[in-house]
Scaffold this motif. Structure first.
Motif, PDB file in Angstrom:
ATOM      1  N   UNK A 117       0.905  -1.158   0.029  1.00  0.00           N
ATOM      2  CA  UNK A 117       0.077  -0.128  -0.051  1.00  0.00           C
ATOM      3  C   UNK A 117       0.935   1.147   0.063  1.00  0.00           C
ATOM      4  N   UNK A 118       0.444   2.214  -0.835  1.00  0.00           N
ATOM      5  CA  UNK A 118       1.249   3.561  -0.795  1.00  0.00           C
ATOM      6  C   UNK A 118       0.128   4.758  -0.754  1.00  0.00           C
ATOM      7  N   UNK A 223      -3.081   0.369  -4.146  1.00  0.00           N
ATOM      8  CA  UNK A 223      -2.868  -0.900  -3.730  1.00  0.00           C
ATOM      9  C   UNK A 223      -2.274  -1.783  -4.512  1.00  0.00           C
ATOM     10  N   UNK A 224      -1.193  -2.525  -4.476  1.00  0.00           N
ATOM     11  CA  UNK A 224      -0.729  -3.550  -5.402  1.00  0.00           C
ATOM     12  C   UNK A 224      -0.995  -4.842  -4.917  1.00  0.00           C
ATOM     13  N   UNK A 225      -1.514  -5.675  -5.861  1.00  0.00           N
ATOM     14  CA  UNK A 225      -1.723  -6.899  -5.567  1.00  0.00           C
ATOM     15  C   UNK A 225      -1.050  -8.113  -6.337  1.00  0.00           C
ATOM     16  N   UNK A 226      -0.181  -8.756  -5.916  1.00  0.00           N
ATOM     17  CA  UNK A 226       0.408  -9.832  -6.638  1.00  0.00           C
ATOM     18  C   UNK A 226      -0.491 -10.842  -7.265  1.00  0.00           C
ATOM     19  N   UNK A 227      -0.134 -11.348  -8.556  1.00  0.00           N
ATOM     20  CA  UNK A 227      -0.996 -12.343  -9.142  1.00  0.00           C
ATOM     21  C   UNK A 227      -0.194 -13.629  -9.364  1.00  0.00           C
ATOM     22  N   UNK A 257      -8.057   2.975   1.547  1.00  0.00           N
ATOM     23  CA  UNK A 257      -7.683   1.570   1.271  1.00  0.00           C
ATOM     24  C   UNK A 257      -8.996   0.614   1.062  1.00  0.00           C
ATOM     25  N   UNK A 258      -9.821   0.740   1.933  1.00  0.00           N
ATOM     26  CA  UNK A 258     -11.094  -0.157   1.763  1.00  0.00           C
ATOM     27  C   UNK A 258     -11.968   0.314   0.147  1.00  0.00           C
ATOM     28  N   UNK A 259     -11.428   1.259  -0.274  1.00  0.00           N
ATOM     29  CA  UNK A 259     -12.028   1.596  -1.669  1.00  0.00           C
ATOM     30  C   UNK A 259     -11.251   1.258  -2.790  1.00  0.00           C
ATOM     31  N   UNK A 263     -10.648  -3.224  -5.812  1.00  0.00           N
ATOM     32  CA  UNK A 263     -10.556  -2.947  -7.101  1.00  0.00           C
ATOM     33  C   UNK A 263      -9.138  -3.627  -7.630  1.00  0.00           C
ATOM     34  N   UNK A 264      -8.392  -4.290  -6.872  1.00  0.00           N
ATOM     35  CA  UNK A 264      -7.139  -4.880  -7.174  1.00  0.00           C
ATOM     36  C   UNK A 264      -7.409  -6.604  -7.312  1.00  0.00           C
ATOM     37  N   UNK A 265      -8.675  -6.778  -6.613  1.00  0.00           N
ATOM     38  CA  UNK A 265      -8.966  -8.464  -6.705  1.00  0.00           C
ATOM     39  C   UNK A 265      -9.474  -8.954  -8.303  1.00  0.00           C
TER      40      UNK A 265
END
Length: 318
Positions: A117-118, A223-227, A257-259, A263-265
């Motif tokens: 998170x940034x 938010x960065x989500x790994x794949x 963050x909750x917003x 979106x990253x999922x």
């Protein structure tokens, strides 16, 4: 370094060339700890030791894996918070912090496999200033070095004690994320610093009127989500670790963050298909609220704009 930052705390560690030497130091620092064999690749022979019952086997395995029969016995800070700072420095010793990134997952999960998170969400002002001053001191202590750099820290959530995990005097994969998150072209500026330009001589790429010697302030959350691509490895062990690493990542943008986290999922294929169809007709009129109606865009394009053309999508595939 100056006197105030002469000592940068790191995890307690000691090299051992024998079983007895390693066991003696392990008992001195306590558990949990990590065994790191010297001169092995991909973590071969290493691992965490949570109690004394597993110590003997872990030490022997590490010593046998090392071609020089040597291991590093190191304090494990599992469960501590992890933070990363992206820095730039020029040849006249000007340093600025471009971005502060917080790992959603605690220490023990590799940054590349972690949700990040940034800007940092849970840092107190005192901890942030200490981390910032320490990172700048570490970069300056590298010698005559100009360009990009990132420093990683672990923070004890109970005491706010920090230790330095590593420093990379180069532009890295994390720098690409920080650049997209802030809009600051880190690689471009770092390259110019490396050939002799100074930060105050280069233009701010956003305003085009001020200099590049500034620290971006974000009023949104990244938010960065790994794949992981499990489809290509049918039957493979999907346990996160030495056998399974992330193969990419998705960046989401939101006001909080909750917003931004949802979106990253991953999304259903049907919604991604619908968003692709909408992009083929940029003149289509939308009468409903854009934020409520616009479908999430899938991760199958390198860079996407909203279907109505008003700014970037909430997804950017890195």
């Amino acid at each position: 370094m100056d006197a105030a930052t002469e000592y940068v705390p790191v995890a307690r560690a000691k090299t051992a060339n024998s079983f007895l030497e390693g066991k003696e130091f392990a008992q001195e620092i306590g558990f949990p700890l990590v065994i790191r064999p010297s001169f092995t690749l991909g973590g071969t022979g290493g691992g965490f030791v949570h109690d004394k019952n597993d110590l003997d086997e872990a030490l022997n395995r590490g010593l046998q894996a090392s071609p020089i029969h040597e291991v590093l016995v190191e304090q494990a800070v599992l469960g501590w918070k992890e933070f990363e700072l992206e820095l730039l420095r020029d040849s006249t010793d000007n340093v600025c912090i471009i971005c502060t990134v917080e790992n959603f997952d605690p220490m023990g999960v590799h940054t590349g496999d972690s949700i990040t998170v940034a800007p940092a969400m849970t840092l107190s002002d005192t901890a942030m200033q200490l981390m910032r001053n320490t990172a700048i001191a570490m970069m300056r202590d590298l010698g005559n070095f100009a360009g990009g750099c990132n420093v990683q820290f672990a923070l004890n959530p109970d005491t706010e004690e920090i230790i330095a995990i590593e420093i990379n005097p180069r532009v890295s994969r994390s720098s690409a994320l920080a650049s997209k998150a802030t809009g600051y072209p880190i690689a471009k500026i770092a390259a110019k610093l490396a050939i002799g330009y100074n930060l105050d001589e280069l233009k701010n790429q956003i305003t085009k009127t001020t200099s590049a010697y500034f620290e971006p302030a974000l009023d949104y959350v990244i938010v960065k989500m790994p794949r992981w691509n499990f489809d290509k490895f049918k039957g493979a062990n999907d346990t996160l670790g030495l056998q399974m690493k992330s193969v990419g990542e998705v960046m989401a943008i939101g006001r909080s963050f909750p917003g931004s986290y949802p979106e990253s999922l991953p999304e259903p294929r049907e919604r991604s298909r619908r968003s692709w169809l909408l992009r083929q007709d940029p003149d289509e009129k939308r009468t409903t609220d854009r934020e409520a109606e616009a479908p999430h865009l899938g991760p199958h394009l390198p860079y996407q704009r909203r279907p109505d053309g008003h700014g970037p999508s909430s997804h950017c595939y890195l």
